[in-house]
Structures are given as structure tokens and as C-alpha cells.
Design a protein around this motif. Structure first.
Motif, mmCIF file in Angstrom:
data_model
loop_
_atom_site.group_PDB
_atom_site.id
_atom_site.type_symbol
_atom_site.label_atom_id
_atom_site.label_comp_id
_atom_site.label_asym_id
_atom_site.label_seq_id
_atom_site.Cartn_x
_atom_site.Cartn_y
_atom_site.Cartn_z
ATOM 1 N N GLY A 1 12.782 -3.590 -5.862
ATOM 2 C CA GLY A 1 14.148 -3.277 -5.457
ATOM 3 C C GLY A 1 14.404 -1.787 -5.334
ATOM 4 O O GLY A 1 15.542 -1.344 -5.242
ATOM 5 N N VAL A 2 13.335 -0.990 -5.324
ATOM 6 C CA VAL A 2 13.431 0.468 -5.183
ATOM 7 C C VAL A 2 12.817 0.830 -3.837
ATOM 8 O O VAL A 2 11.712 0.395 -3.522
ATOM 9 C CB VAL A 2 12.681 1.188 -6.332
ATOM 10 C CG1 VAL A 2 12.699 2.696 -6.134
ATOM 11 C CG2 VAL A 2 13.269 0.808 -7.682
ATOM 12 N N SER A 3 13.518 1.605 -3.045
ATOM 13 C CA SER A 3 13.026 1.941 -1.710
ATOM 14 C C SER A 3 11.741 2.773 -1.782
ATOM 15 O O SER A 3 11.498 3.480 -2.771
ATOM 16 C CB SER A 3 14.085 2.718 -0.925
ATOM 17 O OG SER A 3 14.232 4.025 -1.447
ATOM 18 N N ALA A 4 10.959 2.692 -0.727
ATOM 19 C CA ALA A 4 9.717 3.475 -0.654
ATOM 20 C C ALA A 4 10.019 4.970 -0.777
ATOM 21 O O ALA A 4 9.284 5.709 -1.445
ATOM 22 C CB ALA A 4 8.984 3.171 0.649
ATOM 23 N N LYS A 5 11.112 5.402 -0.185
ATOM 24 C CA LYS A 5 11.493 6.816 -0.264
ATOM 25 C C LYS A 5 11.751 7.218 -1.717
ATOM 26 O O LYS A 5 11.304 8.279 -2.169
ATOM 27 C CB LYS A 5 12.747 7.057 0.582
ATOM 28 C CG LYS A 5 13.246 8.476 0.571
ATOM 29 C CD LYS A 5 14.476 8.636 1.440
ATOM 30 C CE LYS A 5 14.993 10.057 1.396
ATOM 31 N NZ LYS A 5 16.186 10.225 2.217
ATOM 32 N N MET A 6 12.464 6.367 -2.467
ATOM 33 C CA MET A 6 12.750 6.686 -3.863
ATOM 34 C C MET A 6 11.487 6.601 -4.720
ATOM 35 O O MET A 6 11.329 7.389 -5.653
ATOM 36 C CB MET A 6 13.839 5.771 -4.421
ATOM 37 C CG MET A 6 15.218 6.074 -3.865
ATOM 38 S SD MET A 6 15.729 7.817 -3.970
ATOM 39 C CE MET A 6 15.728 8.107 -5.722
ATOM 40 N N ILE A 7 10.588 5.693 -4.412
ATOM 41 C CA ILE A 7 9.324 5.614 -5.155
ATOM 42 C C ILE A 7 8.565 6.926 -5.003
ATOM 43 O O ILE A 7 8.087 7.501 -5.978
ATOM 44 C CB ILE A 7 8.478 4.416 -4.678
ATOM 45 C CG1 ILE A 7 9.173 3.096 -5.037
ATOM 46 C CG2 ILE A 7 7.067 4.472 -5.275
ATOM 47 C CD1 ILE A 7 8.556 1.872 -4.392
ATOM 48 N N ARG A 8 8.475 7.420 -3.758
ATOM 49 C CA ARG A 8 7.790 8.696 -3.528
ATOM 50 C C ARG A 8 8.501 9.833 -4.270
ATOM 51 O O ARG A 8 7.857 10.712 -4.848
ATOM 52 C CB ARG A 8 7.689 8.986 -2.031
ATOM 53 C CG ARG A 8 6.676 8.105 -1.314
ATOM 54 C CD ARG A 8 6.435 8.539 0.123
ATOM 55 N NE ARG A 8 7.599 8.339 0.978
ATOM 56 C CZ ARG A 8 7.866 7.216 1.653
ATOM 57 N NH1 ARG A 8 7.039 6.191 1.579
ATOM 58 N NH2 ARG A 8 8.932 7.129 2.402
ATOM 59 N N HIS A 9 9.826 9.795 -4.274
ATOM 60 C CA HIS A 9 10.603 10.821 -4.992
ATOM 61 C C HIS A 9 10.324 10.752 -6.491
ATOM 62 O O HIS A 9 10.103 11.795 -7.132
ATOM 63 C CB HIS A 9 12.098 10.643 -4.714
ATOM 64 C CG HIS A 9 12.977 11.568 -5.495
ATOM 65 N ND1 HIS A 9 13.002 12.932 -5.290
ATOM 66 C CD2 HIS A 9 13.842 11.327 -6.510
ATOM 67 C CE1 HIS A 9 13.848 13.493 -6.138
ATOM 68 N NE2 HIS A 9 14.377 12.534 -6.891
ATOM 69 N N TYR A 10 10.333 9.561 -7.074
ATOM 70 C CA TYR A 10 10.065 9.413 -8.503
ATOM 71 C C TYR A 10 8.666 9.902 -8.857
ATOM 72 O O TYR A 10 8.450 10.481 -9.912
ATOM 73 C CB TYR A 10 10.250 7.966 -8.951
ATOM 74 C CG TYR A 10 11.679 7.457 -8.864
ATOM 75 C CD1 TYR A 10 12.777 8.318 -8.961
ATOM 76 C CD2 TYR A 10 11.937 6.105 -8.698
ATOM 77 C CE1 TYR A 10 14.074 7.834 -8.879
ATOM 78 C CE2 TYR A 10 13.239 5.622 -8.626
ATOM 79 C CZ TYR A 10 14.301 6.492 -8.717
ATOM 80 O OH TYR A 10 15.588 6.015 -8.643
ATOM 81 N N GLU A 11 7.717 9.680 -7.961
ATOM 82 C CA GLU A 11 6.367 10.206 -8.183
ATOM 83 C C GLU A 11 6.387 11.737 -8.134
ATOM 84 O O GLU A 11 5.797 12.401 -8.979
ATOM 85 C CB GLU A 11 5.391 9.671 -7.133
ATOM 86 C CG GLU A 11 4.971 8.243 -7.345
ATOM 87 C CD GLU A 11 3.973 7.759 -6.297
ATOM 88 O OE1 GLU A 11 3.429 8.594 -5.538
ATOM 89 O OE2 GLU A 11 3.740 6.547 -6.247
#
Length: 142
Positions: free
Chosen positions: A11-21
Motif C-alpha cells: 500500500g506504499v507507492s513505488a515513489k515513496m518506497i524509493r524515498h524511504y530507501e
């Protein structure tokens, strides 16, 4: 799992996943030989944890602290409770501030006739600068 699949599962967007990384909230993903990000179930669980904490309004800094505690099986629940109670206090303060803003706007709207005349208590109220208890340059947090 690729980033699209983990985004759908968490439920987390790919953009936010990259940001969290990028900010170090989650570990950098493994890469395939072609350079694509690869994720496992552990990553999905961590991202779901982050999503739920964000839904509850925790800051990224506090989410990082909570993630560390969640992953530490020897943690003390007292530290987790302290973080939750601090967040509750922050929410209570935000609720008080929002209620005060709402009450002010209700009063201004009530005093405005809303007719064709140019005088407007709402605009007059916005143009006035009532003293704020925390100082003249205080602005509410967002």
C-alpha cells in the motif's frame, strides 16, 4: 518481488518506497543482475508498518525509532509507549489549535452578512493581528 509488486502488497507507492530507501528509513533493496530492485516479505511487512504509522500521523523520525524498536526483540515496551504517548500529546495540541482556528472562523463567518456590500468582517478579521500567547511571530505548525 519487484517494486511494483511490493508497492501493491504494502500500500506504499513505488515513489515513496524509493524515498524511504533514500532517507534510510528502510534498507536499500537487493538488485537483480539487470539492476532492478528486489524485495522480500520482510520488506513488505516493514513498508506496511510504515504505512500504518504514517496513517496515524507519526513523523518519519518517530517512525524510524518505532521501526528500530519493532525490529529489536529485546526492546522495552516502555520506550514504545513513551513514543506513543508523546505522539498523543502532539495530536492533542494540534486538535486544540485546529479547534481554536475553527472557532475563530465560525465567529468571523457568523458576523459576515454575505451580501453585496463591500464591508466584510471575515477580511477585517484576517487583516487584524490579535496578540498570540506564544509570541508575535508564532505560526501554527502544519
Amino acid at each position: 518481488m519487484n517494486i511494483g509488486a511490493v508497492a501493491a502488497a504494502s500500500g506504499v507507492s513505488a515513489k515513496m518506497i524509493r524515498h524511504y530507501e533514500k532517507i534510510g528509513l528502510v534498507d536499500a533493496s537487493a538488485r537483480s543482475t539487470a539492476g532492478y530492485r528486489q524485495y522480500g516479505e520482510r520488506d513488505v511487512h516493514a513498508l506496511r508498518f510504515i504505512r500504518r504509522a504514517r496513517d496515524l500521523g507519526f513523523s518519519l523520525e518517530r517512525i524510524g525509532q518505532l521501526l528500530s524498536l519493532w525490529q529489536d526483540t529485546r526492546r522495552s515496551s516502555a520506550e514504545v509507549k513513551r513514543l506513543a504517548e508523546a505522539h498523543i500529546a502532539d495530536l492533542d495540541e494540534r486538535i486544540r489549535n485546529l479547534t481554536a482556528m475553527r472557532d475563530t472562523l465560525v465567529g468571523l463567518a457568523r458576523d459576515c452578512c454575505g451580501d453585496e456590500r463591500p464591508d466584510c468582517p471575515i477580511l477585517d478579521g484576517l487583516a487584524s493581528t490579535p496578540p498570540h500567547p506564544e509570541g508575535p511571530n508564532h505560526e501554527p505548525s502544519r
